[in-house]
Design a protein around this motif. Structure first.
Motif, PDB file in Angstrom:
ATOM      1  N   ARG A 175       0.853  -1.192   0.000  1.00 56.81           N
ATOM      2  CA  ARG A 175       0.000   0.000   0.000  1.00 56.81           C
ATOM      3  C   ARG A 175       0.890   1.244   0.000  1.00 56.81           C
ATOM      4  N   ARG A 177       0.432   5.392   0.605  1.00 61.38           N
ATOM      5  CA  ARG A 177      -0.564   6.338   1.120  1.00 61.38           C
ATOM      6  C   ARG A 177       0.041   7.740   1.229  1.00 61.38           C
ATOM      7  N   VAL A 184      -4.441   7.064  -2.306  1.00 63.96           N
ATOM      8  CA  VAL A 184      -3.986   5.744  -1.858  1.00 63.96           C
ATOM      9  C   VAL A 184      -3.900   4.824  -3.077  1.00 63.96           C
ATOM     10  N   GLU A 200      -8.118   1.321  -1.658  1.00 66.45           N
ATOM     11  CA  GLU A 200      -7.571   0.752  -0.422  1.00 66.45           C
ATOM     12  C   GLU A 200      -8.194  -0.621  -0.176  1.00 66.45           C
ATOM     13  N   GLU A 207       2.886  -1.061   4.204  1.00 75.25           N
ATOM     14  CA  GLU A 207       2.393   0.252   3.788  1.00 75.25           C
ATOM     15  C   GLU A 207       3.522   1.271   3.839  1.00 75.25           C
ATOM     16  N   ALA A 209       4.034   5.297   3.730  1.00 75.39           N
ATOM     17  CA  ALA A 209       3.218   6.490   3.950  1.00 75.39           C
ATOM     18  C   ALA A 209       4.101   7.714   4.086  1.00 75.39           C
TER      19      ALA A 209
END
Length: 245
Positions: A175, A177, A184, A200, A207, A209
């Protein structure tokens, strides 16, 4: 973003790249591109500009090889880069919206003109950051919306191609973000080229981020990823395998 916006970014970023290169000098090392000096950066980016422009100006519908940069250095090399950049900006500005041309990755865009304006804007923005890194200190910022668009192009364009090396033996989910824009991406990794969607959906193994700017520069391997949660080996895989060739 529209063609005119991408061309505006290309124009500003290219002029900033040239200014930074002139201030640093062609002998300066480029910390974000190990082994390169500013002259290498100018030769590479100028050659890319001169390769891209004929696809737009002449409507080539098949791939064409990139010519080597001329054997120039110092002020002459800088002038050649500025001319290469100006010619590309003018070519994109003058092109009709319905032009046809070859494109080389599948990121969704409405036309070949948008593709080339977008691709060259991001090419130049990343290398502007490189040129400013040669000056020392902190390079100038990348606008959040533009950075988010660049993440999208990288994930859904470059790494959807068969030549992408970002692959895993078993299915994994990464992921990405952007904490400031709210964008996302879900990147599904496997032995095949990755498949990325703007959502998502499902559980992620890892993830990444940060702000859109931080992620843009990290995914292009210019800065570290600001935040990694979950299986950090996927972040390491990205750094090791994601180089664009």
């Amino acid at each position: 973003m529209q063609t005119v916006e991408f061309v505006g970014f290309l124009d500003r970023e290219g002029r900033s790249l040239a200014a930074a290169a002139e201030a640093a000098g062609v002998d300066a090392k480029v910390p974000t591109c190990p082994g390169w000096q500013v002259r290498d950066l100018l030769r590479h980016t100028g050659a890319v500009h001169r390769w891209a422009a004929p696809f737009v100006a002449e409507g080539h519908t098949a791939p064409r090889p990139m010519d080597d940069a001329p054997d120039l250095d110092g002020a002459d090399l800088l002038a050649w880069y500025r001319d290469s950049h100006r010619h590309l900006v003018d070519t994109l500005t003058a092109a009709p919206p319905d032009m046809a041309a070859w494109t080389f990755h599948p990121a969704p865009v409405p036309s070949p003109l948008v593709f080339w304006a977008r691709r060259q804007a991001h090419e130049t923005a990343v290398h502007r950051y490189d040129a400013e890194s040669a000056l020392g200190g902190t390079p100038g910022p990348v606008a959040a919306d533009f950075a988010a668009d660049g993440i999208d192009e990288l994930l859904r364009g470059f790494h959807a191609r068969p030549r992408s090396r970002v692959r895993t033996e078993a299915p994994r989910v990464l992921r990405v973000r952007a904490t400031d824009t709210g964008a996302v991406w879900t990147v599904r990794l496997s032995p095949e080229p990755s498949v990325t969607t703007r959502d998502e959906t499902g559980t992620a193994d890892c993830e990444l981020a940060g702000t859109a700017e931080q992620l843009y520069l990290a995914l292009w391997n210019r800065r570290p990823v600001p935040s990694v949660t979950g299986d950090a080996s996927l972040a390491a895989l990205w750094r090791e395998k994601s180089t664009i060739g």
